[in-house]
Design a protein around this motif. Structure first.
Motif, PDB file in Angstrom:
ATOM      1  N   VAL A 396      -5.607  -4.814  -3.867  1.00  0.00           N
ATOM      2  CA  VAL A 396      -6.244  -3.500  -3.713  1.00  0.00           C
ATOM      3  C   VAL A 396      -5.256  -2.487  -3.165  1.00  0.00           C
ATOM      4  CG1 VAL A 396      -8.029  -2.242  -2.457  1.00  0.00           C
ATOM      5  CG2 VAL A 396      -8.547  -4.473  -3.445  1.00  0.00           C
ATOM      6  N   LEU A 397      -4.444  -2.892  -2.185  1.00  0.00           N
ATOM      7  CA  LEU A 397      -3.451  -1.983  -1.618  1.00  0.00           C
ATOM      8  C   LEU A 397      -2.432  -1.562  -2.666  1.00  0.00           C
ATOM      9  CD1 LEU A 397      -2.802  -3.592   1.893  1.00  0.00           C
ATOM     10  CD2 LEU A 397      -4.041  -1.490   1.398  1.00  0.00           C
ATOM     11  N   ASN A 398      -1.979  -2.494  -3.487  1.00  0.00           N
ATOM     12  CA  ASN A 398      -0.997  -2.152  -4.511  1.00  0.00           C
ATOM     13  C   ASN A 398      -1.561  -1.171  -5.525  1.00  0.00           C
ATOM     14  OD1 ASN A 398       1.720  -3.561  -4.459  1.00  0.00           O
ATOM     15  ND2 ASN A 398       0.361  -5.235  -3.912  1.00  0.00           N
ATOM     16  N   ILE A 399      -2.856  -1.287  -5.796  1.00  0.00           N
ATOM     17  CA  ILE A 399      -3.467  -0.389  -6.773  1.00  0.00           C
ATOM     18  C   ILE A 399      -3.741   0.986  -6.168  1.00  0.00           C
ATOM     19  CG2 ILE A 399      -5.527  -0.006  -8.195  1.00  0.00           C
ATOM     20  CD1 ILE A 399      -5.683  -3.043  -8.548  1.00  0.00           C
ATOM     21  N   THR A 400      -4.197   1.002  -4.904  1.00  0.00           N
ATOM     22  CA  THR A 400      -4.655   2.262  -4.315  1.00  0.00           C
ATOM     23  C   THR A 400      -3.556   3.051  -3.619  1.00  0.00           C
ATOM     24  OG1 THR A 400      -5.287   1.089  -2.283  1.00  0.00           O
ATOM     25  CG2 THR A 400      -6.974   1.377  -3.983  1.00  0.00           C
ATOM     26  N   LEU A 401      -2.451   2.413  -3.212  1.00  0.00           N
ATOM     27  CA  LEU A 401      -1.417   3.152  -2.483  1.00  0.00           C
ATOM     28  C   LEU A 401      -0.904   4.361  -3.252  1.00  0.00           C
ATOM     29  CD1 LEU A 401       0.748   0.443  -0.682  1.00  0.00           C
ATOM     30  CD2 LEU A 401      -0.936   1.974   0.288  1.00  0.00           C
ATOM     31  N   THR A 407       1.662   5.297   2.217  1.00  0.00           N
ATOM     32  CA  THR A 407       2.866   4.553   1.874  1.00  0.00           C
ATOM     33  C   THR A 407       2.925   3.229   2.593  1.00  0.00           C
ATOM     34  OG1 THR A 407       4.142   5.480   3.678  1.00  0.00           O
ATOM     35  CG2 THR A 407       4.055   6.762   1.638  1.00  0.00           C
ATOM     36  N   ARG A 408       3.805   2.380   2.123  1.00  0.00           N
ATOM     37  CA  ARG A 408       4.008   1.091   2.773  1.00  0.00           C
ATOM     38  C   ARG A 408       4.695   1.244   4.115  1.00  0.00           C
ATOM     39  NH1 ARG A 408       3.788   0.359  -2.485  1.00  0.00           N
ATOM     40  NH2 ARG A 408       2.598  -1.409  -3.280  1.00  0.00           N
ATOM     41  N   SER A 409       5.352   2.370   4.340  1.00  0.00           N
ATOM     42  CA  SER A 409       5.893   2.629   5.669  1.00  0.00           C
ATOM     43  C   SER A 409       4.765   2.712   6.694  1.00  0.00           C
ATOM     44  CB  SER A 409       6.687   3.942   5.658  1.00  0.00           C
ATOM     45  OG  SER A 409       7.802   3.848   4.815  1.00  0.00           O
ATOM     46  N   VAL A 410       3.640   3.318   6.298  1.00  0.00           N
ATOM     47  CA  VAL A 410       2.483   3.404   7.193  1.00  0.00           C
ATOM     48  C   VAL A 410       1.892   2.019   7.423  1.00  0.00           C
ATOM     49  CG1 VAL A 410       0.159   4.318   7.449  1.00  0.00           C
ATOM     50  CG2 VAL A 410       1.966   5.761   6.518  1.00  0.00           C
ATOM     51  N   ILE A 411       1.704   1.252   6.351  1.00  0.00           N
ATOM     52  CA  ILE A 411       1.123  -0.088   6.475  1.00  0.00           C
ATOM     53  C   ILE A 411       2.008  -0.975   7.321  1.00  0.00           C
ATOM     54  CG2 ILE A 411       0.425  -2.137   5.203  1.00  0.00           C
ATOM     55  CD1 ILE A 411      -1.454   0.210   4.837  1.00  0.00           C
ATOM     56  N   PHE A 412       3.301  -0.942   7.070  1.00  0.00           N
ATOM     57  CA  PHE A 412       4.243  -1.787   7.802  1.00  0.00           C
ATOM     58  C   PHE A 412       4.256  -1.424   9.286  1.00  0.00           C
ATOM     59  CE2 PHE A 412       8.477  -3.170   9.177  1.00  0.00           C
ATOM     60  CZ  PHE A 412       8.501  -4.454   8.680  1.00  0.00           C
TER      61      PHE A 412
END
Length: 562
Positions: A396-401, A407-412
């Motif tokens: 879901v994250l890969n589709i919705t980002l 961004t993945r910077s936020v998730i990380f």
């Protein structure tokens, strides 16, 4: 109750209005240093008659150990020592309470419990204690768990015989526990917590039952430690044939040492907190600026995923390993995962991003399971459910980002902020993360009962995490950089073709978190004129419906520099 100083005799009286299987007399007293206090049980024969099978006299001491004895002097096989002790009596008589602390008075509560003639005898078949009938629990506090052992009970005296000999009686056991308020180590809270479980009715209403037990050991129950809290335990023994029941003497422990090392009860580990503050600051900067290269994120994510996989593989082998071998396996798995992550970040960034999202999903599932169920490994096949949930959330994250521009910077960075704030505040939101490692060295960890028991520290940590994230996301949305090191502008990937028109604008990741115009910045640039719709990248370079002025803004700045 107001404590009184006792020097010679304390009288426990059996009341005329009996309360079977409940408290019939209660008082709190202070045992003087190095003293011997006589406890006299009176009116047993007069008021109890044939209605009572036995009396259970309990002595609960605050902070220090005491001794309860049948004799005026300590004789082998005639006394029990500890903080929570009790002895059975079948008529009027005396017991003796010893305070062997030479300089310390001890505050204690005296409780008289009366049980009917069908009630089984707690500890009547015990082999662990020197007294023939020992109605007390054996509590062992280890660095990771609390172990409560219940000595075997016997049926009531009228039913004792060959068919109901020890080990043959059809008795059932129920284990209950009560969690004390966080960081309340007062004597009033201690005695109140004991009374919460002292009778069967109280235990059913105010306690929580633990149905888990060790394999082949029905009377051994294991609990997870709750830092900063005290816990009270009790076992009820039930005779379903003769319809009787009785309770053992409740036992108590703190999961820390509040009177010796109080800082440990509040999570005040200064080195860990300093490290957590540093990591939290770095994670906040990552959320705001997104400065960590993709290879770093991939290496860290794959390294942790490899540790998770190593733990699961070792648990599937179900072979106990020494701590040195465990550390070697975990470190080796982390190094291998980090190397694989580095290669993916360099040569297959898309795959690296997918694994990063899977790790995020795994951590989300781990935390949710822990908040809901405590030690979630008591659930069957839960590891597969968490892994599947991690894969689904990662997808879901890969589709919705790309859609919501988170961004993945936020998730990380969010993951590190969450656990950093937890350590700083001294909360226990990281317990789910500890569970999967403890299975490696705590025997039968899948049978350990751990209560989620969120307290005020956990809510403070959640609130602090939410505030920090809101501030960081706001600053990121206001951060005006032409080009930020994001997940899409890292290195020149070998064999990767560049844009056909030579313009790399599509590969620039802005520091925007949520799809929003840089309205304020652009209005300052054009002297408060109305905002122009975004510039397209088509052949005609026409204006389109308003969505974002970022590309048009960069184009103006680039032309101005020329």
């Amino acid at each position: 109750c107001v404590a009184i100083t006792v020097r010679e005799v304390v009288e426990l009286t059996v009341p005329v209005a009996l309360r079977p299987n409940d408290i019939n007399d209660y008082r709190e007293i202070v045992l003087q240093p190095y003293s011997n206090t006589r406890i006299h049980l009176s009116n047993y024969s007069k008021n109890a008659g044939d209605q009572v099978g036995y009396a259970l006299v309990q002595l609960h001491a605050f902070e220090y150990n005491v001794t309860l004895s049948y004799n005026s002097s300590i004789v082998d096989g005639g006394h029990l020592s500890g903080q929570n002790v009790g002895l059975l009596m079948y008529g009027d008589g005396d017991l003796y309470a010893f305070n062997l602390n030479t300089h310390q008075p001890v505050w204690v509560s005296l409780v008289l419990m009366l049980y009917n003639r069908s009630a089984p005898v707690p500890g009547g078949c015990n082999l662990e204690f020197p007294v023939e009938i020992s109605p007390v629990l054996n509590l062992t506090l280890t660095p990771e768990v609390i172990i409560v052992d219940t000595p075997a009970a016997a049926v009531a005296k009228p039913f004792q015989g060959t068919p109901n000999a020890c080990g043959k009686a059809r008795l059932e056991y129920e284990s209950y526990y009560y969690i004390m308020p966080t960081h309340d180590f007062s004597q009033r809270a201690y005695f109140a917590a004991i009374n919460k479980l002292i009778s069967y009715a109280n235990a059913k209403v105010q306690g929580r039952q633990n149905a888990l037990h060790a394999p082949l050991l029905l009377n051994r129950h294991t609990y997870g430690r709750l830092t900063g809290r005290g816990m009270v335990f009790v076992t009820a023994v039930i005779d379903p044939v003769h319809r009787g029941f009785a309770l053992y003497v409740p036992t108590h422990t703190y999961s820390c040492k509040p009177f010796i090392e109080p800082a440990g009860c509040y999570g005040l580990n200064i080195p860990y907190r300093v490290l957590a503050i540093i990591l939290t600051i770095i994670a906040v900067l990552e959320v705001i600026m997104g400065y960590l290269p993709l290879v770093v994120k991939c290496s860290a994510s794959l390294g942790f995923l490899a540790v998770v996989g190593t733990v699961e593989a070792l648990n599937m082998l179900d072979k106990p390993l020494a701590h040195e071998w465990l550390i070697t396996c975990l470190v080796g798995g982390a190094i291998i995962g980090a190397v694989v992550g580095l290669l993916l970040g360099l040569y297959a960034p898309v795959a690296g991003k997918i694994f990063c999202s899977m790790l995020t999903g795994y951590m989300i599932c781990l935390t949710l399971f822990g908040m809901i169920n405590g030690n979630f490994y008591t659930l069957r096949n839960v590891s597969w459910y968490i892994a599947l949930g991690g894969v689904l959330i990662g997808a879901v994250l890969n589709i919705t980002l790309p859609i919501i521009l988170i961004t993945r910077s936020v998730i990380f960075g969010t993951v590190f902020i969450f656990y950093g704030v937890n350590t700083i505040v001294g909360a226990r939101l990281d317990y789910p993360l500890r569970h999967f490692v403890r299975r490696l060295y705590v025997e039968n960890y899948e049978r350990v009962h751990s209560d989620p028991a969120l307290d005020e520290n956990d809510f403070v940590a959640l609130a602090a995490f939410a505030i920090i994230m809101l501030v960081a996301l706001f600053l990121r949305s206001r951060y005006q950089s032409d080009e930020v090191q994001g997940d899409y502008s890292r290195f020149d990937i070998p064999c990767q073709r560049g844009p056909a028109n030579g313009d790399d604008e599509d590969r620039i990741e802005r520091s925007t978190v949520i799809a929003a115009d840089d309205t304020a910045a652009y209005q300052r640039f054009v002297n408060e004129h109305p905002i122009i719709t975004r510039w397209t990248n088509g052949d005609d370079d026409v204006f389109e419906s308003p969505e974002s002025n970022s590309r048009f803004y960069r184009l103006l700045k680039r032309n101005a520099r020329r």
